[in-house]
Design an enzyme around this catalytic site. Structure first.
Site, PDB file in Angstrom:
ATOM      1  N   ASP A 101       0.784  -1.243   0.000  1.00 12.07           N
ATOM      2  CA  ASP A 101       0.000   0.000   0.000  1.00 12.07           C
ATOM      3  C   ASP A 101       0.823   1.306   0.000  1.00 12.07           C
ATOM      4  O   ASP A 101       0.519   2.231   0.762  1.00 12.07           O
ATOM      5  CB  ASP A 101      -0.954   0.027   1.215  1.00 12.07           C
ATOM      6  CG  ASP A 101      -1.976  -1.100   1.193  1.00 12.07           C
ATOM      7  OD1 ASP A 101      -1.940  -1.930   0.276  1.00 12.07           O
ATOM      8  OD2 ASP A 101      -2.810  -1.159   2.117  1.00 12.07           O
ATOM      9  N   ASP A 144      -4.633  -0.775  -1.722  1.00 14.09           N
ATOM     10  CA  ASP A 144      -5.924  -0.627  -1.045  1.00 14.09           C
ATOM     11  C   ASP A 144      -6.861   0.005  -2.083  1.00 14.09           C
ATOM     12  O   ASP A 144      -6.534   1.053  -2.657  1.00 14.09           O
ATOM     13  CB  ASP A 144      -5.721   0.309   0.162  1.00 14.09           C
ATOM     14  CG  ASP A 144      -6.650   0.041   1.316  1.00 14.09           C
ATOM     15  OD1 ASP A 144      -6.982  -1.126   1.580  1.00 14.09           O
ATOM     16  OD2 ASP A 144      -7.034   1.033   1.987  1.00 14.09           O
ATOM     17  N   HIS A 185     -10.755   0.666  -2.527  1.00 14.49           N
ATOM     18  CA  HIS A 185     -12.122   0.609  -1.997  1.00 14.49           C
ATOM     19  C   HIS A 185     -13.149   1.201  -2.954  1.00 14.49           C
ATOM     20  O   HIS A 185     -12.894   2.254  -3.562  1.00 14.49           O
ATOM     21  CB  HIS A 185     -12.218   1.414  -0.695  1.00 14.49           C
ATOM     22  CG  HIS A 185     -11.375   0.900   0.419  1.00 14.49           C
ATOM     23  ND1 HIS A 185     -11.465  -0.387   0.896  1.00 14.49           N
ATOM     24  CD2 HIS A 185     -10.428   1.510   1.188  1.00 14.49           C
ATOM     25  CE1 HIS A 185     -10.615  -0.537   1.894  1.00 14.49           C
ATOM     26  NE2 HIS A 185      -9.963   0.597   2.087  1.00 14.49           N
ATOM     27  N   HIS A 190     -17.546   2.529   1.062  1.00 15.69           N
ATOM     28  CA  HIS A 190     -17.074   1.289   1.709  1.00 15.69           C
ATOM     29  C   HIS A 190     -17.449   1.284   3.198  1.00 15.69           C
ATOM     30  O   HIS A 190     -17.435   2.333   3.857  1.00 15.69           O
ATOM     31  CB  HIS A 190     -15.560   1.168   1.555  1.00 15.69           C
ATOM     32  CG  HIS A 190     -15.032  -0.174   1.917  1.00 15.69           C
ATOM     33  ND1 HIS A 190     -14.464  -0.451   3.139  1.00 15.69           N
ATOM     34  CD2 HIS A 190     -15.032  -1.333   1.230  1.00 15.69           C
ATOM     35  CE1 HIS A 190     -14.116  -1.729   3.178  1.00 15.69           C
ATOM     36  NE2 HIS A 190     -14.446  -2.286   2.022  1.00 15.69           N
ATOM     37  N   HIS A 210     -10.881   6.875   1.964  1.00 18.60           N
ATOM     38  CA  HIS A 210      -9.513   6.815   1.429  1.00 18.60           C
ATOM     39  C   HIS A 210      -9.421   5.772   0.330  1.00 18.60           C
ATOM     40  O   HIS A 210     -10.209   4.830   0.290  1.00 18.60           O
ATOM     41  CB  HIS A 210      -8.506   6.489   2.549  1.00 18.60           C
ATOM     42  CG  HIS A 210      -8.694   5.112   3.111  1.00 18.60           C
ATOM     43  ND1 HIS A 210      -9.633   4.824   4.065  1.00 18.60           N
ATOM     44  CD2 HIS A 210      -8.093   3.939   2.814  1.00 18.60           C
ATOM     45  CE1 HIS A 210      -9.592   3.539   4.346  1.00 18.60           C
ATOM     46  NE2 HIS A 210      -8.673   2.964   3.591  1.00 18.60           N
ATOM     47  N   LYS A 249      -7.081  -4.981  -2.799  1.00 18.44           N
ATOM     48  CA  LYS A 249      -7.825  -5.483  -1.644  1.00 18.44           C
ATOM     49  C   LYS A 249      -8.749  -4.412  -1.101  1.00 18.44           C
ATOM     50  O   LYS A 249      -8.572  -3.229  -1.416  1.00 18.44           O
ATOM     51  CB  LYS A 249      -6.850  -5.987  -0.571  1.00 18.44           C
ATOM     52  CG  LYS A 249      -5.911  -4.907  -0.099  1.00 18.44           C
ATOM     53  CD  LYS A 249      -4.836  -5.460   0.791  1.00 18.44           C
ATOM     54  CE  LYS A 249      -3.975  -4.368   1.332  1.00 18.44           C
ATOM     55  NZ  LYS A 249      -4.702  -3.336   2.102  1.00 18.44           N
ATOM     56  N   CYS A 294      -1.898  -2.689   7.756  1.00 21.15           N
ATOM     57  CA  CYS A 294      -1.786  -3.622   6.627  1.00 21.15           C
ATOM     58  C   CYS A 294      -0.494  -4.427   6.634  1.00 21.15           C
ATOM     59  O   CYS A 294      -0.508  -5.610   6.289  1.00 21.15           O
ATOM     60  CB  CYS A 294      -2.015  -2.884   5.318  1.00 21.15           C
ATOM     61  SG  CYS A 294      -3.752  -2.371   5.167  1.00 21.15           S
TER      62      CYS A 294
HETATM   63  C1  VGL Z   1      -4.664   0.638   5.781  1.00 23.74           C
HETATM   64  C2  VGL Z   1      -6.230   1.471   7.204  1.00 23.74           C
HETATM   65  C3  VGL Z   1      -7.206   1.345   6.242  1.00 23.74           C
HETATM   66  C4  VGL Z   1      -3.226   0.272   5.558  1.00 23.74           C
HETATM   67  C5  VGL Z   1      -5.624   0.489   4.806  1.00 23.74           C
HETATM   68  O1  VGL Z   1      -2.785   0.180   4.399  1.00 23.74           O
HETATM   69  O2  VGL Z   1      -2.515   0.062   6.576  1.00 23.74           O
HETATM   70  N1  VGL Z   1      -4.976   1.120   6.974  1.00 23.74           N
HETATM   71  N2  VGL Z   1      -6.891   0.857   5.036  1.00 23.74           N
HETATM   72 ZN    ZN Z   2      -8.350   0.932   3.518  1.00 25.52          ZN
END
Ligand code: VGL
Ligand code: ZN
Length: 198
Positions: free
Chosen positions: A9, A47, A49, A53, A82, A107, A152
């Site tokens: 990410d 990430d 979404h 979401h 986000h 994801k 993550c």
């Molecule tokens: C993440 C919070 C929400 C991450 C992703 O990549 O750590 N954290 N979505």
């Molecule tokens: Zn996320």
């Protein structure tokens, strides 16, 4: 034995100026780029979404970002909107090398379930396909870097260790959100799972 670098990410949304900015998230990009050439396989996660979401506080009237609620699959931190599919926030950091990547695992696409781990959604059951890919490639050892250490990266590293991979997290190439001690808890949890913190 082939080794894979899993880059978690490294997206605009988790870098300064992003919707869920991790302090100094962008500072790890040069080091990650330099590491890519040392691995047989480089895999990026993203990430990704849909709008609305269920992990977004904005989807739960009356809830603020960073509140924790119970979902059918367990407790869930509510995040600011986000990494919405196709937006600048969801794009990789512009300096991240993407050419060496064998695969990009997206994801968090299921509107009902968040997905911190690169391997499973947060129900700990629904696979992303990464384990199958790594098995097909004969990969048994993983190095993980990216954002955020305590969400993550942590979930991905612990799942990988449970699946039997030898896992190293290069802590110098991760940065944390650190909500209510989540960074210390993540380090303890990774160490307990047998993840090497380097
Ligand atoms: C993440 C919070 C929400 C991450 C992703 O990549 O750590 N954290 N979505
Ligand atoms: Zn996320």
């Amino acid at each position: 034995m082939p080794q894979a670098l899993i880059v978690i990410d490294v997206q605009n949304g988790f870098c300064p100026g992003g919707n869920l900015a991790v302090p100094d998230g962008d500072t790890i990009v040069p080091g990650i780029n330099a590491l890519m050439d040392d691995f047989d396989h480089v895999i990026l996660t993203q990430d990704w979404h849909p709008a609305g979401h269920s992990s977004f506080a904005s989807s739960h009237p009356g809830q603020d970002p960073y509140a924790v609620i119970e979902m059918p699959y367990g407790s869930q931190v509510l995040w600011p909107d986000h990494c919405i599919q196709g937006t600048r926030d969801a794009a990789f950091h512009p300096d991240l090398r993407t050419d060496p990547a064998r695969a990009i695992i997206r994801k968090g696409m299921n509107p009902e379930i968040d997905s911190y781990s690169a391997f499973f959604e947060n129900d700990h059951k629904t696979p992303t396909g990464l384990h199958g890919l790594l098995q097909t490639l004969g990969v048994e050892a993983l190095t993980m870097v990216g954002l955020a250490t305590d969400f993550c990266v942590n979930y991905s590293a612990v799942d990988a260790a449970k699946l039997g991979y030898a896992v190293t997290v290069r802590e110098d190439l991760t940065r944390a959100i650190d909500l209510d001690g989540s960074f210390a808890a993540a380090r303890d949890g990774m160490a307990a799972a047998g993840v090497a913190l380097a």
